[in-house]
Design a protein around this motif. Structure first.
Motif, PDB file in Angstrom:
ATOM      1  N   THR A  68       0.846  -1.194   0.000  1.00  0.00           N
ATOM      2  CA  THR A  68       0.000   0.000   0.000  1.00  0.00           C
ATOM      3  C   THR A  68       0.882   1.245   0.000  1.00  0.00           C
ATOM      4  O   THR A  68       1.735   1.412   0.875  1.00  0.00           O
ATOM      5  N   PHE A  69       0.672   2.104  -0.995  1.00  0.00           N
ATOM      6  CA  PHE A  69       1.441   3.338  -1.133  1.00  0.00           C
ATOM      7  C   PHE A  69       0.508   4.542  -0.992  1.00  0.00           C
ATOM      8  O   PHE A  69      -0.590   4.552  -1.552  1.00  0.00           O
ATOM      9  N   LYS A  70       0.967   5.524  -0.271  1.00  0.00           N
ATOM     10  CA  LYS A  70       0.272   6.803  -0.211  1.00  0.00           C
ATOM     11  C   LYS A  70       0.809   7.686  -1.329  1.00  0.00           C
ATOM     12  O   LYS A  70       2.030   7.842  -1.482  1.00  0.00           O
ATOM     13  N   ILE A  71      -0.080   8.256  -2.148  1.00  0.00           N
ATOM     14  CA  ILE A  71       0.330   9.116  -3.252  1.00  0.00           C
ATOM     15  C   ILE A  71       0.405  10.553  -2.745  1.00  0.00           C
ATOM     16  O   ILE A  71      -0.621  11.195  -2.517  1.00  0.00           O
ATOM     17  N   HIS A  72       1.617  11.051  -2.564  1.00  0.00           N
ATOM     18  CA  HIS A  72       1.794  12.420  -2.075  1.00  0.00           C
ATOM     19  C   HIS A  72       1.545  13.437  -3.184  1.00  0.00           C
ATOM     20  O   HIS A  72       0.918  14.473  -2.952  1.00  0.00           O
ATOM     21  N   ILE A  85       2.677  -3.301   4.194  1.00  0.00           N
ATOM     22  CA  ILE A  85       2.782  -4.528   3.408  1.00  0.00           C
ATOM     23  C   ILE A  85       2.015  -5.621   4.148  1.00  0.00           C
ATOM     24  O   ILE A  85       2.282  -5.889   5.314  1.00  0.00           O
ATOM     25  N   GLU A  86       1.039  -6.222   3.457  1.00  0.00           N
ATOM     26  CA  GLU A  86       0.237  -7.304   4.033  1.00  0.00           C
ATOM     27  C   GLU A  86       0.596  -8.635   3.382  1.00  0.00           C
ATOM     28  O   GLU A  86       0.951  -8.684   2.203  1.00  0.00           O
ATOM     29  N   GLU A  87       0.458  -9.706   4.135  1.00  0.00           N
ATOM     30  CA  GLU A  87       0.821 -11.032   3.636  1.00  0.00           C
ATOM     31  C   GLU A  87      -0.099 -11.496   2.517  1.00  0.00           C
ATOM     32  O   GLU A  87       0.342 -12.101   1.538  1.00  0.00           O
ATOM     33  N   GLY A  88      -1.401 -11.257   2.661  1.00  0.00           N
ATOM     34  CA  GLY A  88      -2.374 -11.738   1.694  1.00  0.00           C
ATOM     35  C   GLY A  88      -2.798 -10.683   0.705  1.00  0.00           C
ATOM     36  O   GLY A  88      -2.162  -9.625   0.556  1.00  0.00           O
TER      37      GLY A  88
END
Length: 327
Positions: free
Chosen positions: A113-117, A288-291
């Motif tokens: 998951t990325f936050k778009i600045h 970062i998630e495992e699934g």
């Protein structure tokens, strides 16, 4: 009897045979990665255009005209991904605080998951250029991927590197055709700011020591207008059209192993030129998630700083569920 005859009269439509894309690279033998780019929840106009730009960037192994319905959930996309050989999801979403981009491996994760600045659309990048460039075959082949600054040894950056490397098809440097290398995606990690600069460029080669006029004459097959000149040498040496000094930098030149077009010839030096075509993004890795958008958290930028920080990372999931209920 009349009604039965009418029911039996069904129009026959011959199925149109569609050209199937290859699923395995004939050189490397690896499975070619494919992607879906779609939205989770409602997106404002600019983010919808960013979604279109990302689909174009991921060509040719993506669904450029993927049809989304308001009631579609993640499971719907996953059910279609298997038969179509889709290996990655790129999901855009928007909360009250910021837009987000999630990159996931199907069917079991992991999910980044990325936050778009910040972001700039492809059309904005093109408008800022004096001479935009977009050849007709620019998106015929996948882009190359270059990552810079990720070799810090941190586990979450290693996972990020692997994820982005696997989104695009691998290449064999011994057999790859130069004509297929027309685009490049560059990701540069700033260790101090913990931000990733995401850039998309087109690649072109320009022969060193050849004037622009001669180069265009060879490429376009056009007869030049020499009426105002005293001698043909004036056409070559006219002020403003000499050999471009910025292309003579040794660090930016390569020797070609084979001919590439009418101007760039084998065993001659050519300058490598990069021209940004967009989109452009500044990203921050948040989680970062495992699934697949679920499971244990491998990495979290906020760590264990309390519920206030955790709530910010979970805000987009709540917003998506509310959007689905409204629709």
């Amino acid at each position: 009897m009349v009604e039965l005859d009418q029911k039996r009269k069904v129009a026959f439509v011959r199925p149109v045979a569609k050209k199937q894309q290859q699923s395995v690279d004939h050189v490397t033998g690896d499975k070619i990665p494919r992607s879906f780019v779609f939205a989770r929840g409602k997106l404002p106009g600019p983010l919808k255009q960013l979604q279109t730009d990302l689909r174009k960037l991921m060509l040719p192994y993506t669904a450029l005209k993927l049809k989304e319905k308001k009631r579609n959930n993640l499971k719907d996309f996953l059910n279609v991904a298997g038969p179509m050989g889709v290996t990655h999801f790129l999901m855009l979403s928007k909360t009250e605080t910021a837009p987000y981009l999630r990159v996931a491996r199907t069917p079991q994760g992991p999910t980044l998951t990325f936050k778009i600045h910040e972001y700039s659309l492809a059309v904005d990048v093109v408008r800022s250029q004096l001479r935009p460039r977009c050849p007709k075959d620019l998106f015929k082949n996948s882009p190359l991927i270059v990552l810079s600054g990720f070799g810090t040894g941190e586990q979450h950056l290693k996972l990020t590197t692997i994820m982005f490397q696997n989104i695009f098809p691998a290449i064999d440097i011994n057999t790859v055709k130069l004509s297929s290398c027309q685009r490049i995606v560059l990701l540069n990690y700033d260790k101090e700011k913990k931000l990733i600069d995401f850039r998309h460029y087109s690649i072109r080669l320009q022969p060193v020591g050849v004037s622009r006029r001669i180069r265009k004459f060879v490429q376009n097959h056009q007869v030049p207008d020499l009426r105002s000149l005293q001698d043909v040498s004036d056409f070559v040496t006219k002020a403003g059209y000499g050999s471009e000094s910025e292309a003579d930098d040794e660090a930016a030149t390569v020797s070609l192993p084979s001919d590439l077009g009418r101007v760039n010839r084998a065993s001659t030096k050519s300058a490598v030129k990069l021209q940004e075509i967009g989109p452009r993004m500044t990203l921050q890795l948040i989680k970062i998630e495992e699934g697949l958008c679920s499971g244990g958290v491998i990495f979290s930028e906020y760590g264990n700083e309390g519920e206030k920080k955790k709530q910010e990372t979970q805000e987009e999931e709540k917003q998506e569920s509310e959007d689905m209920k409204e629709e």
